[in-house]
Design a protein around this motif. Structure first.
Motif, short mmCIF file in Angstrom:
data_model
loop_
_atom_site.label_atom_id
_atom_site.label_comp_id
_atom_site.label_asym_id
_atom_site.label_seq_id
_atom_site.Cartn_x
_atom_site.Cartn_y
_atom_site.Cartn_z
N LEU A 329 5.71 7.92 -3.47
CA LEU A 329 6.60 6.83 -3.09
C LEU A 329 6.56 6.60 -1.58
O LEU A 329 6.48 5.46 -1.12
CB LEU A 329 8.03 7.15 -3.53
CG LEU A 329 9.10 6.13 -3.11
CD1 LEU A 329 8.89 4.80 -3.83
CD2 LEU A 329 10.50 6.67 -3.39
N LEU A 330 6.63 7.69 -0.80
CA LEU A 330 6.59 7.55 0.66
C LEU A 330 5.26 7.01 1.14
O LEU A 330 5.21 6.16 2.03
CB LEU A 330 6.87 8.91 1.32
CG LEU A 330 8.28 9.19 1.81
CD1 LEU A 330 8.65 8.29 2.97
CD2 LEU A 330 9.29 9.02 0.67
N LEU A 331 4.18 7.48 0.55
CA LEU A 331 2.86 6.96 0.94
C LEU A 331 2.73 5.49 0.58
O LEU A 331 2.17 4.69 1.34
CB LEU A 331 1.76 7.77 0.26
CG LEU A 331 1.47 9.13 0.89
CD1 LEU A 331 0.48 9.90 0.03
CD2 LEU A 331 0.93 8.96 2.29
N ALA A 332 3.25 5.12 -0.58
CA ALA A 332 3.23 3.70 -0.96
C ALA A 332 4.05 2.89 0.03
O ALA A 332 3.69 1.75 0.37
CB ALA A 332 3.78 3.53 -2.38
N GLY A 333 5.16 3.46 0.52
CA GLY A 333 5.97 2.78 1.53
C GLY A 333 5.22 2.55 2.82
O GLY A 333 5.31 1.49 3.44
N ILE A 334 4.47 3.56 3.25
CA ILE A 334 3.66 3.42 4.47
C ILE A 334 2.58 2.37 4.27
O ILE A 334 2.33 1.53 5.14
CB ILE A 334 3.04 4.78 4.85
CG1 ILE A 334 4.15 5.75 5.30
CG2 ILE A 334 1.99 4.62 5.94
CD1 ILE A 334 3.68 7.17 5.51
N MET A 335 1.95 2.39 3.10
CA MET A 335 0.94 1.37 2.81
C MET A 335 1.58 -0.01 2.75
O MET A 335 0.99 -1.00 3.19
CB MET A 335 0.25 1.69 1.49
CG MET A 335 -0.56 2.97 1.52
SD MET A 335 -1.24 3.42 -0.09
CE MET A 335 -2.50 2.17 -0.26
N ALA A 336 2.79 -0.09 2.21
CA ALA A 336 3.50 -1.37 2.14
C ALA A 336 3.74 -1.93 3.53
O ALA A 336 3.56 -3.13 3.78
CB ALA A 336 4.83 -1.19 1.41
N ALA A 337 4.16 -1.05 4.46
CA ALA A 337 4.41 -1.50 5.83
C ALA A 337 3.12 -2.04 6.46
O ALA A 337 3.13 -3.08 7.14
CB ALA A 337 4.97 -0.36 6.66
N ALA A 338 2.02 -1.34 6.24
CA ALA A 338 0.75 -1.78 6.83
C ALA A 338 0.27 -3.08 6.20
O ALA A 338 -0.19 -4.00 6.88
CB ALA A 338 -0.31 -0.69 6.64
N MET A 339 0.38 -3.19 4.88
CA MET A 339 -0.11 -4.37 4.18
C MET A 339 0.72 -5.60 4.48
O MET A 339 0.20 -6.72 4.53
CB MET A 339 -0.16 -4.09 2.68
CG MET A 339 -1.24 -3.08 2.29
SD MET A 339 -1.10 -2.48 0.59
CE MET A 339 -1.41 -3.99 -0.31
N SER A 340 2.03 -5.42 4.72
CA SER A 340 2.86 -6.57 5.07
C SER A 340 2.44 -7.15 6.40
O SER A 340 2.39 -8.38 6.58
CB SER A 340 4.34 -6.17 5.11
OG SER A 340 4.60 -5.29 6.19
N THR A 341 2.11 -6.28 7.36
CA THR A 341 1.65 -6.77 8.66
C THR A 341 0.27 -7.41 8.55
O THR A 341 0.01 -8.46 9.15
CB THR A 341 1.60 -5.60 9.67
OG1 THR A 341 2.91 -5.06 9.82
CG2 THR A 341 1.11 -6.08 11.03
N LEU A 342 -0.62 -6.80 7.79
CA LEU A 342 -1.96 -7.35 7.65
C LEU A 342 -1.93 -8.72 6.97
O LEU A 342 -2.60 -9.66 7.42
CB LEU A 342 -2.83 -6.39 6.83
CG LEU A 342 -4.26 -6.89 6.53
CD1 LEU A 342 -5.03 -7.14 7.81
CD2 LEU A 342 -5.00 -5.89 5.65
N SER A 343 -1.14 -8.86 5.90
CA SER A 343 -1.09 -10.15 5.21
C SER A 343 -0.54 -11.23 6.12
O SER A 343 -1.02 -12.37 6.13
CB SER A 343 -0.23 -10.04 3.94
OG SER A 343 1.11 -9.72 4.25
N SER A 344 0.47 -10.87 6.91
CA SER A 344 1.04 -11.83 7.85
C SER A 344 0.02 -12.24 8.90
O SER A 344 -0.08 -13.41 9.27
CB SER A 344 2.28 -11.23 8.52
OG SER A 344 3.26 -10.88 7.57
N SER A 345 -0.73 -11.27 9.38
CA SER A 345 -1.74 -11.56 10.39
C SER A 345 -2.83 -12.46 9.83
O SER A 345 -3.30 -13.39 10.50
CB SER A 345 -2.36 -10.27 10.92
OG SER A 345 -1.42 -9.52 11.65
N LEU A 346 -3.26 -12.19 8.61
CA LEU A 346 -4.31 -13.02 8.00
C LEU A 346 -3.86 -14.47 7.89
O LEU A 346 -4.62 -15.39 8.21
CB LEU A 346 -4.65 -12.48 6.61
CG LEU A 346 -5.39 -11.15 6.55
CD1 LEU A 346 -5.63 -10.74 5.10
CD2 LEU A 346 -6.71 -11.23 7.29
#
Length: 498
Positions: A329-346
């Motif tokens: 769950l925590l690792l998925a949370g960290i991935m979620a934080a990274a992916m939210s920034t990446l999607s916004s940047s794209l």
């Protein structure tokens, strides 16, 4: 790390892609693709803004900041709130008045397409570097944990998996997919932070807050450190945070694109101001996790624990200290934080490339499906470039959150100064703004690369803004007061409308 943790991570990746595609709906045109046809609710935009700026840096690196020092980093969040208030009432009204789809369309209106393109290219380059750091940050805990169970996976492979999933839903769903998945991802990593804090607190025989207070780690204000070189001295942190937030939320397409998706100016103002309050709470949560880890690791130094940087503290706890399932769950949370920034940047990079560069310099105005296809091609292209950029980073001696903020701040000052120059110095022309902007960026790049300890990174935006505004004003004195110049408050030309 057990099988259930791997299952949780895989389920998260699949759900992110499915939800993004499901919630986005069909994209009809470029306006729909990039700003959701201005139909997004303000609270969703608010949470999307927070998820975008938080990234994996906050989740894994901010606890390390408190572990090594204290909670004076929280002063930066106070400045963030002040900066957002400036954005809400000074810059947002101009964007909404002109019906613009990018932040840099204002500079094009005020100075000309050359300055608009300069600002856009600068944004593209800075975003590429800063978010490359953020993607790399998310790969740190994944690699630590996979290595601990005997799976030797490279940083590049981890970054590529997260990148491909994010590209998928961003490519098809546009800004709607980005915003709604951001909301879900923010909930996931915040829940993860709370769970980690509860697990640590209940496993300790001591009151971790009392231990932190005894060591001086609960200090919030810092009036004793050198305000020039110490990034978290009170004056430096609040002023620097305010200017950084003004630049990032008022002159950076990454955030402005979201705010332009709100239904009204008032909604956009609420979204940006409330996001400052939410960010303060988030910083407080992850700094508190760092204080709890200080007791969990029995006050040991990073070196005594056999780690290379403080960024490994929280990931190691996730791997060793959490029950099965919660680690995933925590690792998925960290991935979620990274992916939210990446999607916004794209989404932001493709919109800026389309509106500020392609349409301006090709002098072609694409419409309907043709414009939508071109926008998606830009999204795909930038996604692949991001994966490559993140793979260039292999480590850092400082907390990675500071590296990310430092990289972004190299150009934030110049961008913010260019906006202020256009607003306040009516004599200024495009050549004045371009020269001042170039000098500011070059100066900050020199400080970052060759004199990183001379001033705290929280001063970067202030210095860059002052150089651009001051030099631009001096150069503008060459022109007669009645010399022709674009009106900062005029309606944009058809070329800047969408």
């Amino acid at each position: 790390m057990q099988t259930i943790d791997i299952v949780v991570i895989i389920v998260y990746l699949l759900c992110s892609a499915w939800l993004g595609l499901k919630l986005s709906g069909r994209q009809r045109d470029v306006k729909d693709y990039f700003i959701g046809n201005r139909e997004l609710p303000w609270w969703a935009v608010c949470l999307s803004v927070v998820a975008t700026e938080t990234s994996a840096l906050t989740v894994i690196s901010v606890p390390g900041v408190a572990y090594l020092g204290d909670v004076t980093f929280l002063q930066v969040a106070v400045g963030y709130l002040l900066g957002r208030i400036v954005v809400a009432f000074l810059l947002l009204p101009r964007y909404y008045r002109g019906e613009m789809t990018t932040a840099y369309a204002y500079l094009g209106l005020r100075f000309g397409r050359g300055m608009q393109a300069t600002a856009s290219v600068t944004f593209l380059f800075t975003r590429l570097l800063a978010d490359g750091v953020r993607l790399f940050a998310a790969a740190i805990p994944m690699k630590i944990i996979l290595d601990s169970i005997g799976l030797e996976v490279s940083y590049f492979a981890i970054v590529a998996i997260m990148g491909v999933v994010t590209i998928l839903y961003t490519l098809v769903g546009g800004i709607r997919a980005v915003v709604w998945v951001d909301v879900l991802q923010m909930g996931l990593y915040c829940v993860g932070g709370v769970v980690a804090l509860v697990v640590i607190a209940t496993s300790l025989d001591v009151n971790f807050l009392a231990v932190a207070a005894e060591e001086g780690k609960t200090r919030f204000l810092d009036f004793t450190s050198n305000p020039i070189s110490a990034p978290y001295a009170t004056v430096t942190a609040v002023l620097g945070g305010a200017l950084l937030s003004t630049a990032s939320h008022g002159a950076d397409q990454l955030i402005v694109q979201r705010l332009l998706g709100c239904r009204t100016l008032r909604d956009a103002q609420k979204a940006v101001i409330v996001s400052g309050v939410v960010v303060f709470v988030q910083f407080a949560l992850f700094l508190t996790v760092g204080l709890a880890l200080y007791s969990y690791f029995e006050r040991a130094t990073v070196e005594q624990l056999g780690m290379s940087t403080s960024d490994e503290l929280f990931p190691v706890f996730i791997a060793e200290g959490l029950p099965a399932g919660l680690s995933g769950l925590l690792l998925a949370g960290i991935m979620a934080a990274a992916m939210s920034t990446l999607s916004s940047s794209l989404s932001a990079l493709s919109s800026s490339t389309m509106a500020d560069l392609y349409e301006k310099f090709s002098r072609r105005r694409l419409e309907g499906e043709q414009a939508l296809r071109m926008s998606r091609l830009f999204t795909l292209g930038w996604g692949l470039v991001f994966i490559g950029a993140a793979a260039m980073f292999t480590g850092t001696d400082n907390p990675v959150v500071e590296l990310g903020l430092s990289v972004a701040s190299i150009t934030y000052g110049g961008l913010l100064g260019a906006f202020f120059l256009g607003l306040w110095v009516r004599r200024a022309r495009q050549i004045d703004a371009a020269i001042a902007f170039a000098v500011a960026v070059a100066t900050m790049a020199w400080l970052f690369l060759f004199e990183p300890g001379l001033v705290g990174f929280t001063w970067y935006t202030a210095i860059g803004s002052a150089i651009t505004l001051g030099l631009g004003y001096l150069l503008s004195r060459r022109h007669r007061e009645d010399s022709p110049t674009a009106d900062a408050d005029a309606d944009p030309s058809p070329a800047t409308r969408h």
